[in-house]
Design an enzyme around this catalytic site. Sequence first.
Site, short mmCIF file in Angstrom:
data_model
loop_
_atom_site.label_atom_id
_atom_site.label_comp_id
_atom_site.label_asym_id
_atom_site.label_seq_id
_atom_site.Cartn_x
_atom_site.Cartn_y
_atom_site.Cartn_z
N GLU A 225 12.08 -14.29 -17.90
CA GLU A 225 11.69 -12.90 -17.69
C GLU A 225 10.71 -12.44 -18.77
OE1 GLU A 225 11.55 -8.95 -16.20
OE2 GLU A 225 11.87 -10.94 -15.34
N HIS B 124 10.95 -33.02 -22.95
CA HIS B 124 10.65 -33.75 -21.72
C HIS B 124 9.26 -33.43 -21.18
CE1 HIS B 124 14.67 -35.37 -21.47
NE2 HIS B 124 15.16 -34.16 -21.67
N LYS C 99 6.88 -11.05 -18.05
CA LYS C 99 6.39 -9.75 -18.50
C LYS C 99 5.05 -9.90 -19.21
CE LYS C 99 8.28 -7.50 -16.51
NZ LYS C 99 9.23 -8.23 -15.73
N TRP D 133 -3.48 -1.99 -1.62
CA TRP D 133 -3.42 -3.32 -2.20
C TRP D 133 -3.97 -4.26 -1.13
CZ3 TRP D 133 -1.18 -8.11 -1.25
CH2 TRP D 133 -1.14 -9.00 -2.33
N GLU E 203 2.32 -10.74 -16.62
CA GLU E 203 2.02 -9.64 -15.70
C GLU E 203 1.09 -8.60 -16.31
OE1 GLU E 203 5.67 -8.66 -12.75
OE2 GLU E 203 6.13 -8.47 -14.88
N ASN F 180 0.26 0.38 6.13
CA ASN F 180 0.82 -0.52 5.12
C ASN F 180 1.48 -1.66 5.87
OD1 ASN F 180 2.09 -1.76 2.93
ND2 ASN F 180 3.83 -0.35 2.99
N GLY F 181 1.02 -2.89 5.64
CA GLY F 181 1.60 -4.04 6.31
C GLY F 181 0.52 -5.02 6.73
N LYS G 253 3.77 -2.74 -6.83
CA LYS G 253 5.19 -2.61 -7.17
C LYS G 253 6.11 -3.15 -6.09
CE LYS G 253 8.55 -1.07 -9.76
NZ LYS G 253 8.82 -1.71 -11.05
N ARG H 213 1.90 1.26 -5.91
CA ARG H 213 2.02 0.37 -4.76
C ARG H 213 0.71 -0.34 -4.43
NH1 ARG H 213 6.69 1.55 -1.80
NH2 ARG H 213 5.81 0.40 -0.04
N CYS I 34 0.82 -1.20 0.00
CA CYS I 34 0.00 0.00 0.00
C CYS I 34 0.86 1.26 0.00
CB CYS I 34 -0.92 0.01 1.21
SG CYS I 34 -1.94 -1.46 1.37
#
Length: 614
Positions: free
Chosen positions: A487, A510, A491, A76, A494, A102-103, A609, A27, A2
């Site tokens: 990566e 495999h 991307k 968030w 996301e 925040n937490g 983020k 955030r 947050c």
Amino acid sequence: MCGIVAYIGDRDAYPILIKGLQRLEYRGYDSAGVSLLPEDSSQINVYKIAGKVNDLKEFVEGKDVSGHIGMGHTRWATHGAPNTVNAHPHLSEHGDLAIIHNGIIENYETLKKELKNRGYTFKSDTDTEVLIYLVDDILKNTGETLEESVRLALLEVVGAYAIVILSKNDSNKIIAARKGSPLVIGVGENEYFLASDATPIVEYTRNVIYLNDNEMAVIEQNDLVIKTIGNEIQTPYIQELEYNLEALEKGGFEHFMLKEIFEQPQSILDCLRGRVRIDDGNVKLGGLTRFESTFLNLKRIIFIGCGTSWHAGLVAEYLFEELARIPVEVEYASEFRYRNPVITSDDLVIAISQSGETADTLAALELAREKGATIFGVCNVVGSSIPRMTDAGVYTHAGPEIGVASTKAFTAQVTVLILMALKMAIIRGTLSEERIHNLLQELVNIPDKIKRVLDNDDKIKKIAEIYKDAPNCLYLGRGYQFPVALEGALKLKEISYIHAEGYPAAEMKHGPIALIDENMPVIVVAANKMHYEKVVSNIQEVKARKGKIIAIVNEGDTVIRDLADHIIEIPETDEALSPLISVVPLQLLAYHIAVMRGCNVDQPRNLAKSVTVE
């Protein structure tokens, strides 16, 4: 996760709060809210709503937003659904106190049960509301001051928090505290700014204090007192911010993500500045100087990180083992701390984190420190928690990264890791002078080569148009290109919400090859010098099953050109440096696909983020 912002001073608080929330929205963006204390202190005005900060702005229009003290929050969601009731700020039962947080308060259920037994009624499903009720209960039943009541409440709390509290009965004061979640105090002329990071503050002052774990701040317009939760007065250390306001604007780009992709030539140059000494074949990393003797006897390096930072660690595994000849392990920080890993005082544990506040990574570092290992950090944010808890480290100097999906932070991390690997190789004598010189020379050429990749943006956009509706994608790579494939897949997941997976190219046979048909795009990062023929064979295996091949190849490649459906050429470089270039077209491909699908590129759903909760 947050975002927190607060203000006390002579200015109108509301415009500062809204602008600050807009800068912190990366955030979290499930809901947003503000609370303001008007001049008459008759009540705390709270306005909050499910949705983004712009929704809050529209909701607040026409309402009383007066006052020189206030705070705001963008959320968030952790405890409680992302709705208006659970949005912050939260009030105490009778509206005398307000809090933003925040937490995570881990023992909130126990505290909530106790408070219910005392007759309190809760309005939300959040852990935060429990904390402000606890403060209120102590304040009313002990006769203590507001700051002492907050301190006593925090002694009962288990978990992580950055909080700001204001009171209508203590109308010239803000109380703030932190443990495990970041909180920055901006120091102005007879005014103070608080925020989760410095982005909302830099417009008003460059002087900041990074609150430490288990510290609280008692702030009035003309006074600031910092003490520990144990009630010991602290002397604040004021630092000067490095970056400028312009770095926080889009600069003419449609999205922050696109801007940050195009900033990579400059951000890599900033990483290298003052650190590469080609003439005498050396690397200068001041933060590591006193550990040079340690590098000679290293038995093992363990890299820890999450998400994109974990992928940077995978690149580092190839780098450090090839260049410095040191055994390397790469661990997800979230798993490392729960696995009872074998760590000794001969180990070096290196944490990689853009924000320097990633909760899982911090916890893993704490475990490594308890086991006696030397701990380093690779971070972007000056003054963040990881640099402050580690023995040494290196900043990436990539500048603010606002887009939630990391781009320039990844290449900056890889750049720093290349420098660290080279430094260790020089100290340990594992590379020839010629090889060191060639790598350093090629490293300074990387920014210009990335510019040449960016010149292919229109071509990449056309490929994106063809595959924007694909439900699945596979990414393949060998050697240094395998972490790049991972990566690239991340991307795409996301920001476009297309299911994508990255694999070592040789692993296709495999199992994953069963997924290949004429509707499956397969992105092959084929900019290899080593094992090139093997990569060609892997492409042929996909083509034999009618898969669609998008290949990232070195300029002038003629073999894969004849096999692939589409090729994207990149400038050739030393294989150890190639991830810095080969990842860029994958970033652009994901970006354009997401935009064409109508996705919110800078604020993807369900993400934030800086992951400051476990």
